[in-house]
Design a protein around this motif. Structure first.
Motif, PDB file in Angstrom:
ATOM      1  N   PRO A  72       0.819  -1.203   0.000  1.00 34.60           N
ATOM      2  CA  PRO A  72       0.000   0.000   0.000  1.00 34.60           C
ATOM      3  C   PRO A  72       0.858   1.260   0.000  1.00 34.60           C
ATOM      4  N   ARG A  73       0.235   2.359  -0.426  1.00 28.75           N
ATOM      5  CA  ARG A  73       0.950   3.632  -0.543  1.00 28.75           C
ATOM      6  C   ARG A  73       0.377   4.734   0.342  1.00 28.75           C
ATOM      7  N   SER A  74      -0.700   4.477   1.056  1.00 26.98           N
ATOM      8  CA  SER A  74      -1.333   5.536   1.843  1.00 26.98           C
ATOM      9  C   SER A  74      -1.239   5.241   3.335  1.00 26.98           C
ATOM     10  N   THR A  75      -1.324   6.295   4.132  1.00 28.70           N
ATOM     11  CA  THR A  75      -1.277   6.196   5.588  1.00 28.70           C
ATOM     12  C   THR A  75      -2.672   6.423   6.148  1.00 28.70           C
ATOM     13  N   PRO A  76      -3.133   5.572   7.061  1.00 23.88           N
ATOM     14  CA  PRO A  76      -4.454   5.779   7.670  1.00 23.88           C
ATOM     15  C   PRO A  76      -4.523   7.106   8.416  1.00 23.88           C
ATOM     16  N   SER A  77      -5.738   7.603   8.586  1.00 23.09           N
ATOM     17  CA  SER A  77      -6.003   8.806   9.389  1.00 23.09           C
ATOM     18  C   SER A  77      -6.911   8.415  10.547  1.00 23.09           C
ATOM     19  N   ILE A  78      -6.749   9.106  11.671  1.00 22.97           N
ATOM     20  CA  ILE A  78      -7.571   8.848  12.846  1.00 22.97           C
ATOM     21  C   ILE A  78      -8.273  10.139  13.226  1.00 22.97           C
ATOM     22  N   HIS A  79      -9.595  10.043  13.377  1.00 20.67           N
ATOM     23  CA  HIS A  79     -10.385  11.194  13.809  1.00 20.67           C
ATOM     24  C   HIS A  79     -11.407  10.705  14.828  1.00 20.67           C
TER      25      HIS A  79
ATOM     26  N   VAL B 125     -10.946   5.186  12.449  1.00 24.07           N
ATOM     27  CA  VAL B 125      -9.779   5.106  11.577  1.00 24.07           C
ATOM     28  C   VAL B 125     -10.305   5.115  10.154  1.00 24.07           C
ATOM     29  N   TYR B 126      -9.709   5.951   9.309  1.00 24.55           N
ATOM     30  CA  TYR B 126     -10.067   6.016   7.892  1.00 24.55           C
ATOM     31  C   TYR B 126      -8.850   5.586   7.098  1.00 24.55           C
ATOM     32  N   ALA B 127      -9.061   4.674   6.160  1.00 21.65           N
ATOM     33  CA  ALA B 127      -7.937   4.169   5.372  1.00 21.65           C
ATOM     34  C   ALA B 127      -8.389   3.910   3.942  1.00 21.65           C
ATOM     35  N   GLN B 128      -7.471   4.132   3.009  1.00 22.10           N
ATOM     36  CA  GLN B 128      -7.735   3.831   1.604  1.00 22.10           C
ATOM     37  C   GLN B 128      -6.730   2.803   1.135  1.00 22.10           C
ATOM     38  N   GLY B 129      -7.248   1.682   0.661  1.00 24.10           N
ATOM     39  CA  GLY B 129      -6.401   0.618   0.163  1.00 24.10           C
ATOM     40  C   GLY B 129      -5.899   0.897  -1.239  1.00 24.10           C
TER      41      GLY B 129
END
Length: 119
Positions: free
Chosen positions: A79-86, A90-94
């Motif tokens: 993967p190339r993206s880093t998850p975000s936490i709010h 947790v929000y993540a894009q595969g």
């Protein structure tokens, strides 16, 4: 609600101490860190994982498996993206366009969308 991280950021290399060292899957994602957790995306064999580790000892707290594999000649697999936490999510894009909203505590998927299908 999630509060601030429970560690300080070093200002000099002499302040860094290795507490644990574990192997994780391949990829270019960084860790999103909040409180006692570090969350990342990683590639293990032919599957992508959204993984949550405990900062104190590196223990795996939860993991979501996704049938997806990405490999690039220049960057290699993963993967190339880093998850975000709010707040408590947790929000993540595969790597294949799947986007997840996951409960921070349990790792339970709250919702999931496929961006390629929406396009």
């Amino acid at each position: 609600m999630i509060s601030n991280r429970q560690f300080s950021v070093p200002t000099d290399a002499s302040q860094i101490e290795t507490l644990w060292n574990i192997g994780i899957g391949e990829g270019w994602a960084s860790f999103a860190v909040v409180q006692d957790r570090a969350i990342t995306l990683e590639q293990r064999e032919d599957k992508e994982y959204l993984s949550c580790y405990r900062l104190a000892d590196g223990a795996l707290l939860w993991m979501i498996q996704h049938e997806s594999f990405h490999d690039d000649t220049f960057g290699g697999p993963g993967p190339r993206s880093t998850p975000s936490i709010h707040e408590n999510h947790v929000y993540a894009q595969g790597q294949d366009g799947t986007v997840w909203c996951v409960d921070w505590e349990s790792g339970k998927i709250i919702w999931q969308v496929e961006l390629l299908e929406l396009a």
